[in-house]
Write a protein that holds these residues in place. Structure first.
Motif, PDB file in Angstrom:
ATOM      1  N   ILE A  79       0.844  -1.213   0.000  1.00 51.77           N
ATOM      2  CA  ILE A  79       0.000   0.000   0.000  1.00 51.77           C
ATOM      3  C   ILE A  79       0.871   1.252   0.000  1.00 51.77           C
ATOM      4  N   ARG A  85      -5.798   5.341  -5.437  1.00 48.30           N
ATOM      5  CA  ARG A  85      -6.591   5.193  -4.215  1.00 48.30           C
ATOM      6  C   ARG A  85      -7.448   3.938  -4.229  1.00 48.30           C
ATOM      7  N   GLU A  86      -8.049   3.600  -5.369  1.00 49.57           N
ATOM      8  CA  GLU A  86      -8.932   2.424  -5.405  1.00 49.57           C
ATOM      9  C   GLU A  86      -8.163   1.142  -5.091  1.00 49.57           C
ATOM     10  N   ARG A  88      -5.434   1.006  -3.234  1.00 47.86           N
ATOM     11  CA  ARG A  88      -5.153   1.031  -1.783  1.00 47.86           C
ATOM     12  C   ARG A  88      -6.377   0.599  -0.983  1.00 47.86           C
ATOM     13  N   ARG A  89      -7.545   1.148  -1.352  1.00 46.41           N
ATOM     14  CA  ARG A  89      -8.768   0.826  -0.616  1.00 46.41           C
ATOM     15  C   ARG A  89      -9.050  -0.668  -0.655  1.00 46.41           C
ATOM     16  N   THR A  92      -6.324  -2.502   1.573  1.00 44.64           N
ATOM     17  CA  THR A  92      -6.390  -2.266   3.025  1.00 44.64           C
ATOM     18  C   THR A  92      -7.234  -3.317   3.733  1.00 44.64           C
TER      19      THR A  92
ATOM     20  N   ARG B  73      -0.026   6.556   1.960  1.00 45.41           N
ATOM     21  CA  ARG B  73       1.225   5.840   1.629  1.00 45.41           C
ATOM     22  C   ARG B  73       2.214   5.980   2.773  1.00 45.41           C
ATOM     23  N   ALA B  76       1.042   3.732   5.574  1.00 45.83           N
ATOM     24  CA  ALA B  76       1.299   2.321   5.245  1.00 45.83           C
ATOM     25  C   ALA B  76       2.792   2.015   5.368  1.00 45.83           C
ATOM     26  N   ILE B  95      -5.115   5.254   7.774  1.00 45.02           N
ATOM     27  CA  ILE B  95      -5.336   4.929   6.359  1.00 45.02           C
ATOM     28  C   ILE B  95      -6.831   5.016   6.048  1.00 45.02           C
ATOM     29  N   LEU B  96      -7.630   4.440   6.936  1.00 43.76           N
ATOM     30  CA  LEU B  96      -9.078   4.453   6.707  1.00 43.76           C
ATOM     31  C   LEU B  96      -9.622   5.875   6.728  1.00 43.76           C
ATOM     32  N   ASP B  99      -8.376   7.160   3.152  1.00 42.36           N
ATOM     33  CA  ASP B  99      -8.815   6.422   1.955  1.00 42.36           C
ATOM     34  C   ASP B  99     -10.250   5.936   2.060  1.00 42.36           C
ATOM     35  N   GLY B 100     -10.801   5.935   3.283  1.00 41.15           N
ATOM     36  CA  GLY B 100     -12.099   5.316   3.473  1.00 41.15           C
ATOM     37  C   GLY B 100     -11.967   3.803   3.404  1.00 41.15           C
ATOM     38  N   LEU B 101     -13.105   3.134   3.345  1.00 40.48           N
ATOM     39  CA  LEU B 101     -13.084   1.680   3.321  1.00 40.48           C
ATOM     40  C   LEU B 101     -14.172   1.228   2.369  1.00 40.48           C
ATOM     41  N   LEU B 102     -13.801   0.362   1.450  1.00 41.25           N
ATOM     42  CA  LEU B 102     -14.808  -0.179   0.538  1.00 41.25           C
ATOM     43  C   LEU B 102     -15.870  -0.930   1.331  1.00 41.25           C
TER      44      LEU B 102
END
Lengths: 258, 258
Positions: A79, A85-86, A88-89, A92, B73, B76, B95-96, B99-102
């Motif tokens: 990461i 970004r996608e 990394r997301r 994660t 980055r 991480a 990070i979250l 970048d948020g979280l899917l």
């Protein structure tokens, strides 16, 4: 123009060998498993076939902890190199799967420690890695370094042993529950969770490399990355076999009581 | 024995200078803000004081995006070096946050893009960083490299500019909403969220270094790390000032329409 067409065009211009069609590339990746995934290793057959004693299973679990606990570092190393970004997301999630998320999601490493607890190993000793075989530690750190240093597509490819993981997890769950009276459902929680996590991750990583490895050289490097990762896993079982089946335990490594 | 006592004992044995008492160390860290945090920079005063035109605010938002998007980055890179699971779990939140979280948590970078959208900048252009000032990119990457390479405690210390962030965010929210007709509540969402995120993270990191910097040299390196990070931020505003206030826009960098 799709990635392979671009790569093919490029190869023509350069006079290089053309990239494989996607289906052939995918088949070559998948062929690495039957060639050298660690489900072929004699130690694995002994483990799930009930041929190990408790001390040998302890040694396996304690050494394998080094690998488990390095995985989030490996994923963070990846990461740390990703500008997209996608990606990394998506990646994660792997850290969360292993480390969990504060305050109360425990994650895979905690589930692995439930296994080592259940085997009667001291948790602090396991976490310290003091009793691990040096060959285990070297192999695991080679994996972290590989992911930190190789081109991104190749680093992603090294995760693709997950394509082969569900089969070995199923064998372990069935074989270990059936064959060892010191193993129960609770301590097998790690493997059960991985049955759903690993395929999802593997599908994503496979699609990523199929799309991003555009030249024959890159494709070959991806296949070699899966081989490299198989070696990382194989070396660990070789070291366990040598130390705990053949009985050549190196200085400082864990010594079972039984 | 507490960490400072251990460090003191060690210093006596070695004949080194004794570590500062914790309160003095903390005060020295906090003193870096009033000395060189970028809220002292003339560009910041112009920004929140309504002295910039829209093109200058665009240049600021577009360059600052490079910094925002490097933060995960950087985090991480730190996590990739951490063997302690609890520290990783704590740090993964950062990070979250960015970048948020899917599948559906968007995170701070998305909120930053809402700001650049609101300023009428093309999103793909912002993300590409093609129009960013080279000085911005170099400063940001120096930060990622610092965190990847410095001893862990020093790397953690470099995040401590967050101690000074809530004040600047409050000034920005109030000043920008009041002074620019092209700024509204929606596009300031990034800063509002940081008002609660930054203090929580800063408290954790501060306690971490107070506990883990045990010698005078380590304490000094932590203070220097906060200065280094202030420089990373200051350089970005210097570059903006030179290019977009004094009008020396370097080749290839973003050129405002107005």
């Amino acid at each position: 123009m799709n990635p392979v067409s671009v790569g093919k065009k490029l190869a023509e211009l350069r006079g290089d060998e053309a990239p494989m069609p996607v289906a052939e590339f995918e088949a070559a990746i998948r062929a690495v498993g039957p060639e050298r995934y660690h489900d072929l290793h004699p130690f694995h057959h002994m483990l799930h076939g009930g041929k190990l004693n408790k001390g040998q299973v302890q040694a396996w679990a304690l050494n394998r902890f080094c690998y488990q606990s390095a995985v989030p570092r490996k994923d963070a190393a990846l990461i740390s190199r990703v500008y997209d970004r996608e990606l990394r997301r998506e990646w994660t999630h792997r850290i969360l799967d292993h480390d969990g998320l504060l305050p109360d999601e425990e994650g895979g490493i905690e589930r692995w420690l439930v296994l080592t607890d259940g085997l009667g190993l001291d948790r602090e000793y396991v976490i310290s890695r003091r009793g691990a075989l040096p060959a285990t530690v070297f192999a695991v750190e080679a994996y972290v370094t590989f992911v930190r240093e190789q081109p991104l597509t190749i680093a992603v490819a090294s995760s693709l042993t997950e394509l082969f993981a569900p089969k070995i997890h199923k064998e372990r769950i069935a074989g270990m529950l059936e064959n060892y009276n010191f193993i129960d459902d609770k301590v097998m929680a790690y493997f059960k969770r991985r049955l759903t996590q690993a395929p999802r991750d593997a599908d994503f990583a496979l699609n990523y490399i199929l799309e991003n490895a555009r030249t024959r050289d890159e494709q070959q490097a991806c296949i070699d990355a899966v081989r490299f990762k198989c070696n990382v896993l194989w070396v660990q079982l070789d070291a366990l076999y040598h130390a705990y089946v053949d009985g050549h335990i190196p200085p400082g490594a864990f010594r079972p009581e039984n």
